[in-house]
Design a protein around this motif. Structure first.
Motif, PDB file in Angstrom:
ATOM      1  N   ARG A 246       0.802  -1.230   0.000  1.00 43.71           N
ATOM      2  CA  ARG A 246       0.000   0.000   0.000  1.00 43.71           C
ATOM      3  C   ARG A 246       0.832   1.277   0.000  1.00 43.71           C
ATOM      4  O   ARG A 246       0.367   2.325  -0.397  1.00 43.71           O
ATOM      5  CB  ARG A 246      -0.983   0.005   1.170  1.00 43.71           C
ATOM      6  N   GLU A 247       2.096   1.183   0.443  1.00 46.14           N
ATOM      7  CA  GLU A 247       2.943   2.384   0.484  1.00 46.14           C
ATOM      8  C   GLU A 247       3.478   2.780  -0.891  1.00 46.14           C
ATOM      9  O   GLU A 247       3.927   3.905  -1.074  1.00 46.14           O
ATOM     10  CB  GLU A 247       4.142   2.130   1.398  1.00 46.14           C
ATOM     11  N   ASN A 248       3.499   1.822  -1.813  1.00 42.30           N
ATOM     12  CA  ASN A 248       4.048   2.127  -3.145  1.00 42.30           C
ATOM     13  C   ASN A 248       3.265   3.256  -3.804  1.00 42.30           C
ATOM     14  O   ASN A 248       2.039   3.223  -3.813  1.00 42.30           O
ATOM     15  CB  ASN A 248       3.980   0.893  -4.053  1.00 42.30           C
ATOM     16  N   PHE A 254       2.868   1.748 -10.137  1.00 37.74           N
ATOM     17  CA  PHE A 254       2.475   1.374 -11.503  1.00 37.74           C
ATOM     18  C   PHE A 254       3.174   0.072 -11.920  1.00 37.74           C
ATOM     19  O   PHE A 254       2.544  -0.881 -12.378  1.00 37.74           O
ATOM     20  CB  PHE A 254       2.827   2.529 -12.454  1.00 37.74           C
ATOM     21  N   GLY A 255       4.487   0.038 -11.726  1.00 35.07           N
ATOM     22  CA  GLY A 255       5.269  -1.143 -12.112  1.00 35.07           C
ATOM     23  C   GLY A 255       4.846  -2.375 -11.321  1.00 35.07           C
ATOM     24  O   GLY A 255       4.674  -3.470 -11.874  1.00 35.07           O
ATOM     25  N   ALA A 261      -0.540  -7.946 -11.724  1.00 36.66           N
ATOM     26  CA  ALA A 261      -1.575  -8.373 -12.674  1.00 36.66           C
ATOM     27  C   ALA A 261      -1.132  -9.638 -13.402  1.00 36.66           C
ATOM     28  O   ALA A 261      -1.951 -10.503 -13.741  1.00 36.66           O
ATOM     29  CB  ALA A 261      -1.863  -7.248 -13.666  1.00 36.66           C
ATOM     30  N   ILE A 262       0.162  -9.762 -13.647  1.00 33.15           N
ATOM     31  CA  ILE A 262       0.664 -10.947 -14.368  1.00 33.15           C
ATOM     32  C   ILE A 262       0.762 -12.150 -13.427  1.00 33.15           C
ATOM     33  O   ILE A 262       0.344 -13.254 -13.773  1.00 33.15           O
ATOM     34  CB  ILE A 262       2.057 -10.653 -14.983  1.00 33.15           C
TER      35      ILE A 262
END
Ligand SMILES: NC(=O)c1ccc[n+]([C@@H]2O[C@H](COP(=O)([O-])OP(=O)(O)OC[C@H]3O[C@@H](n4cnc5c(N)ncnc54)[C@H](OP(=O)(O)O)[C@@H]3O)[C@@H](O)[C@H]2O)c1
Length: 336
Positions: A246-248, A254-255, A261-262
């Motif tokens: 959550r801190e990202n 984004f990365g 997702a993959i």
């Protein structure tokens, strides 16, 4: 675990849906208002758990989670109870354990809560916050509840397996350099030195600490007769969606979201592995589990080589002093 094994596990392995019965049982899951903890609690409620205690620091979020579990599983109203537990505070852990003394039984304790932060902060008690939350106070909680888990096994002998303490670790335990393990000031003091802290490897360090602590707790509770009154095991859920990152922010977020997702498992799928560990047989005592299966070969060599053994023993010695300060007598009482 190398990247090809990671890809194989994430893309080609789907852990089985747990089917073991928790009928009539009481389970405590720390950090169960969201993520894997929430889905672990949901599985246990679905599998017949009579009392599923959501041990959370945010009661309002816990209440929302409890209602959601009861709505989606159709379990009896009141099955989920929301109890306050802030693992950054030893006082909160003591209060939680005191309240738990009123429970008739404790069949399952899942040490699930964690924080992954790059922000250095000291917690109450003077040790770095994520080390305090993910490891120190979790294991103080385990020691405080261990006698009740043991008693539950004796009071309710008609069961598929003894009670469980199941510890969330992670494959990232193999990553950190962990220079603090050689610091002459002591490991926990070194980890709490802001000037020397490398917070990018802090979360992996806490997961490595959990592997050492689980292994040592198994050794500390070993019975001469070989009986296992409480199964203590640890696991990696695989890489999962959750709020852990959550801190990202910005490009990092984004990365990471693309990577997720993959590769990431849904929380529900990851939680299957927790529930499988928390209902597994005595053959899993002291073992590391991946994909719901014993996988000690997936542990980093640093856990069991000579240096690893030294670190494990030193950590326990340091922890003994910390825990005794929190609750004098604890290191004797947990054996009772
Ligand atoms: N996600 C993965 O890929 C992955 C992989 C391997 C292992 N794991 C392990 O799985 C476990 C669950 O993580 P997750 O991915 O589900 O993360 P998450 O969604 O961030 O959930 C973490 C939980 O811990 C709670 N927590 C944080 N600080 C706490 C404190 N001081 N006191 C009490 N509770 C606190 C959080 O409560 P708040 O909501 O109030 O912050 C939340 O309920 C962790 O042990 C993690 O290391 C995760």
């Amino acid at each position: 675990m190398g990247f090809p094994t990671f890809c194989y596990n994430q893309l080609l392995v789907t852990p089985t849906i747990p089917t073991a019965s928790f009928d009539g049982q009481t389970a405590i899951i720390t950090g169960s208002n969201t993520g894997l903890g929430l889905e672990t609690a949901r599985h246990i409620a679905r599998l017949g758990g009579s009392k599923v205690i959501l041990a959370v620091r945010n009661i309002a979020a816990g209440e929302v989670a409890a209602k959601d579990i009861e709505r989606t599983t159709g379990c009896a109203p009141g099955t989920c109870e929301v109890w306050h537990l802030d693992l950054a505070s030893a006082r909160s852990v003591l209060e939680f354990a005191e309240r738990a003394k009123g429970l008739e039984r404790i069949d399952t304790l899942v040490l699930n809560a964690a924080v992954a932060t790059k922000i250095f902060r000291l917690a109450e008690g003077g040790y770095e916050r994520s080390v305090t939350v993910n490891t120190i106070n979790h294991f103080i909680l385990a020691l405080l509840l261990l006698p009740q888990l043991r008693k539950t096994g004796l009071d309710y002998p008609d069961r598929a397996a003894p009670p469980h303490i199941t510890v969330l670790t992670s494959q990232v335990h193999a990553w950190p350099e962990f220079p603090q393990s050689k610091d002459p000031r002591g490991i926990f003091v070194a980890l709490s030195d802001k000037a020397a802290a490398r917070m990018d490897e802090r979360y992996p360090i806490t997961k490595l600490l959990n592997v050492y602590f689980t292994t040592e707790l198994v050794e500390q509770t070993r019975n001469d007769n070989g009986e296992v009154p409480v199964i203590i095991n640890m696991l990696d859920t695989g890489f999962c969606h959750s709020e852990l990152s959550r801190e990202n922010k910005g490009i990092e977020e984004f990365g990471f979201n693309i990577f997720k997702a993959i590769f990431a498992r849904r929380e529900e799928v990851g939680a299957r592995t927790t529930v499988i560990s928390a209902s597994a047989g005595v053959e899993t005592h002291g073992k590391y589990m991946v994909n719901g299966l014993i996988a000690d070969e997936a542990l980093s060599e640093r856990v069991y080589n000579e240096e690893g053994r030294r670190i494990q023993k030193q950590l326990w010695e340091e922890f003994t002093n910390i825990a005794e300060e929190v609750k004098p007598g604890i290191m004797k009482e947990f054996r009772s």
